[in-house]
Design a protein around this motif. Structure first.
Motif, PDB file in Angstrom:
ATOM      1  N   MET A  23       0.824  -1.213   0.000  1.00 57.03           N
ATOM      2  CA  MET A  23       0.000   0.000   0.000  1.00 57.03           C
ATOM      3  C   MET A  23       0.862   1.269   0.000  1.00 57.03           C
ATOM      4  N   ALA A  24       2.084   1.172   0.488  1.00 54.07           N
ATOM      5  CA  ALA A  24       2.969   2.334   0.560  1.00 54.07           C
ATOM      6  C   ALA A  24       3.799   2.526  -0.706  1.00 54.07           C
ATOM      7  N   ALA A  25       3.660   1.639  -1.686  1.00 50.62           N
ATOM      8  CA  ALA A  25       4.471   1.730  -2.910  1.00 50.62           C
ATOM      9  C   ALA A  25       4.188   3.030  -3.653  1.00 50.62           C
ATOM     10  N   ASP A  26       5.247   3.676  -4.089  1.00 53.15           N
ATOM     11  CA  ASP A  26       5.114   4.924  -4.851  1.00 53.15           C
ATOM     12  C   ASP A  26       5.190   4.700  -6.354  1.00 53.15           C
ATOM     13  N   PHE A  27       5.884   3.623  -6.772  1.00 50.02           N
ATOM     14  CA  PHE A  27       6.064   3.355  -8.191  1.00 50.02           C
ATOM     15  C   PHE A  27       5.618   1.935  -8.486  1.00 50.02           C
ATOM     16  N   LEU A  28       4.947   1.784  -9.606  1.00 51.85           N
ATOM     17  CA  LEU A  28       4.412   0.480  -9.981  1.00 51.85           C
ATOM     18  C   LEU A  28       4.858   0.134 -11.388  1.00 51.85           C
ATOM     19  N   MET A  42      -7.168  -5.467 -12.527  1.00 56.38           N
ATOM     20  CA  MET A  42      -8.006  -5.355 -11.327  1.00 56.38           C
ATOM     21  C   MET A  42      -7.152  -5.218 -10.074  1.00 56.38           C
ATOM     22  N   THR A  43      -5.875  -5.609 -10.147  1.00 62.54           N
ATOM     23  CA  THR A  43      -5.005  -5.501  -8.985  1.00 62.54           C
ATOM     24  C   THR A  43      -4.482  -4.078  -8.804  1.00 62.54           C
ATOM     25  N   LYS A  44      -4.493  -3.255  -9.834  1.00 60.56           N
ATOM     26  CA  LYS A  44      -3.959  -1.894  -9.747  1.00 60.56           C
ATOM     27  C   LYS A  44      -4.642  -1.059  -8.680  1.00 60.56           C
ATOM     28  N   PRO A  45      -5.974  -1.085  -8.525  1.00 61.22           N
ATOM     29  CA  PRO A  45      -6.581  -0.242  -7.490  1.00 61.22           C
ATOM     30  C   PRO A  45      -6.127  -0.576  -6.063  1.00 61.22           C
ATOM     31  N   ALA A  46      -5.592  -1.760  -5.847  1.00 59.71           N
ATOM     32  CA  ALA A  46      -5.109  -2.125  -4.509  1.00 59.71           C
ATOM     33  C   ALA A  46      -3.837  -1.355  -4.171  1.00 59.71           C
ATOM     34  N   VAL A  47      -3.117  -0.928  -5.192  1.00 57.73           N
ATOM     35  CA  VAL A  47      -1.898  -0.156  -5.004  1.00 57.73           C
ATOM     36  C   VAL A  47      -2.196   1.247  -5.514  1.00 57.73           C
ATOM     37  N   ASN A  48      -1.849   2.257  -4.735  1.00 55.08           N
ATOM     38  CA  ASN A  48      -2.133   3.628  -5.131  1.00 55.08           C
ATOM     39  C   ASN A  48      -0.816   4.386  -5.280  1.00 55.08           C
ATOM     40  N   PRO A  49      -0.083   4.119  -6.362  1.00 50.74           N
ATOM     41  CA  PRO A  49       1.242   4.721  -6.511  1.00 50.74           C
ATOM     42  C   PRO A  49       1.188   6.154  -7.023  1.00 50.74           C
ATOM     43  N   GLU A  50       2.357   6.770  -7.075  1.00 47.61           N
ATOM     44  CA  GLU A  50       2.493   8.089  -7.690  1.00 47.61           C
ATOM     45  C   GLU A  50       2.663   7.970  -9.200  1.00 47.61           C
ATOM     46  N   MET A  51       3.223   6.831  -9.634  1.00 41.73           N
ATOM     47  CA  MET A  51       3.516   6.668 -11.051  1.00 41.73           C
ATOM     48  C   MET A  51       3.463   5.199 -11.438  1.00 41.73           C
ATOM     49  N   CYS A  52       3.111   4.943 -12.694  1.00 40.19           N
ATOM     50  CA  CYS A  52       3.051   3.583 -13.223  1.00 40.19           C
ATOM     51  C   CYS A  52       3.843   3.523 -14.527  1.00 40.19           C
ATOM     52  N   ILE A  53       4.722   2.514 -14.631  1.00 44.62           N
ATOM     53  CA  ILE A  53       5.486   2.294 -15.848  1.00 44.62           C
ATOM     54  C   ILE A  53       5.037   0.966 -16.448  1.00 44.62           C
ATOM     55  N   ILE A  54       4.831   0.975 -17.759  1.00 48.16           N
ATOM     56  CA  ILE A  54       4.401  -0.237 -18.462  1.00 48.16           C
ATOM     57  C   ILE A  54       5.404  -0.517 -19.571  1.00 48.16           C
ATOM     58  N   CYS A  55       6.050  -1.666 -19.510  1.00 48.01           N
ATOM     59  CA  CYS A  55       6.991  -2.076 -20.555  1.00 48.01           C
ATOM     60  C   CYS A  55       6.192  -2.735 -21.663  1.00 48.01           C
ATOM     61  N   SER A  56       5.945  -2.000 -22.729  1.00 43.94           N
ATOM     62  CA  SER A  56       5.089  -2.540 -23.770  1.00 43.94           C
ATOM     63  C   SER A  56       5.140  -1.690 -25.027  1.00 43.94           C
ATOM     64  N   ASN A  57       4.538  -2.236 -26.100  1.00 48.83           N
ATOM     65  CA  ASN A  57       4.394  -1.533 -27.368  1.00 48.83           C
ATOM     66  C   ASN A  57       3.148  -2.068 -28.050  1.00 48.83           C
ATOM     67  N   GLU A  68      -7.449   0.428 -20.888  1.00 46.10           N
ATOM     68  CA  GLU A  68      -7.856   0.765 -19.514  1.00 46.10           C
ATOM     69  C   GLU A  68      -6.742   1.397 -18.690  1.00 46.10           C
ATOM     70  N   VAL A  69      -5.484   1.192 -19.078  1.00 40.30           N
ATOM     71  CA  VAL A  69      -4.386   1.754 -18.294  1.00 40.30           C
ATOM     72  C   VAL A  69      -4.417   3.280 -18.279  1.00 40.30           C
ATOM     73  N   ALA A  70      -5.043   3.889 -19.270  1.00 39.61           N
ATOM     74  CA  ALA A  70      -5.128   5.350 -19.328  1.00 39.61           C
ATOM     75  C   ALA A  70      -6.083   5.912 -18.279  1.00 39.61           C
ATOM     76  N   GLY A  71      -6.920   5.075 -17.676  1.00 36.98           N
ATOM     77  CA  GLY A  71      -7.892   5.545 -16.700  1.00 36.98           C
ATOM     78  C   GLY A  71      -7.494   5.330 -15.254  1.00 36.98           C
ATOM     79  N   PHE A  72      -6.262   4.901 -14.998  1.00 37.48           N
ATOM     80  CA  PHE A  72      -5.819   4.652 -13.630  1.00 37.48           C
ATOM     81  C   PHE A  72      -5.893   5.914 -12.772  1.00 37.48           C
ATOM     82  N   GLN A  73      -6.132   5.710 -11.493  1.00 31.94           N
ATOM     83  CA  GLN A  73      -6.101   6.800 -10.523  1.00 31.94           C
ATOM     84  C   GLN A  73      -4.789   6.705  -9.746  1.00 31.94           C
ATOM     85  N   PHE A  74      -4.311   7.838  -9.260  1.00 28.98           N
ATOM     86  CA  PHE A  74      -3.032   7.893  -8.565  1.00 28.98           C
ATOM     87  C   PHE A  74      -3.133   8.727  -7.304  1.00 28.98           C
TER      88      PHE A  74
END
Length: 140
Positions: A23-28, A42-57, A68-74
């Protein structure tokens, strides 16, 4: 989160030894390249980070990450600055000031996350941006 499944993540979250740290994680670093095949998002809302990085293309096999990743809350942390940037998803590319960064959108080919001794975190679009002090994300 690595490649943890939603079931394993839930199991870990339910263990009191780890819940506080998660719960204290700042980066995901989002699991499975932003896929939601097994409910990973669905696991993202359990963690409320300051920033999220996605390795993808999204332009290669599997078209990840999902839109859906564009709608995350922080966290609404004071001292957090995010510069407008693109988020590429299977639904297309969109401009945002949310702290979601997809690696394929880095102009330099990759992002550099630098955490200073005083705790300040900076995300740069490669070493040229870092050398110029032009961050994409900064947290005090």
């Amino acid at each position: 989160m690595g490649d943890v499944s939603p079931q394993l993540f839930t199991q870990i979250m339910n263990d009191p030894r780890y819940e506080r740290e998660i719960m204290a994680a700042d980066f995901l670093m989002l699991s499975h390249h932003g896929s939601n095949e097994s409910g990973e998002l669905m696991t993202k809302p359990a963690v409320n980070p300051e920033m999220c990085i996605i390795c993808s293309n999204p332009n290669v096999r599997n078209n990840l990450p999902w839109s859906e990743v564009a709608g995350f809350q922080f966290k609404n942390g004071k001292g957090v600055t995010v510069v407008d940037h693109n988020i590429g998803t299977r639904g297309g590319s969109e401009r945002t000031n949310k702290p979601v960064f997809v690696t394929c959108n880095a102009v330099a080919g990759y992002y550099e996350l630098v955490i200073e001794a005083n705790g300040r975190a900076n995300l740069f679009d490669g070493p040229v941006a870092r050398n110029k002090g032009k961050f994409c994300f900064q947290s005090l």
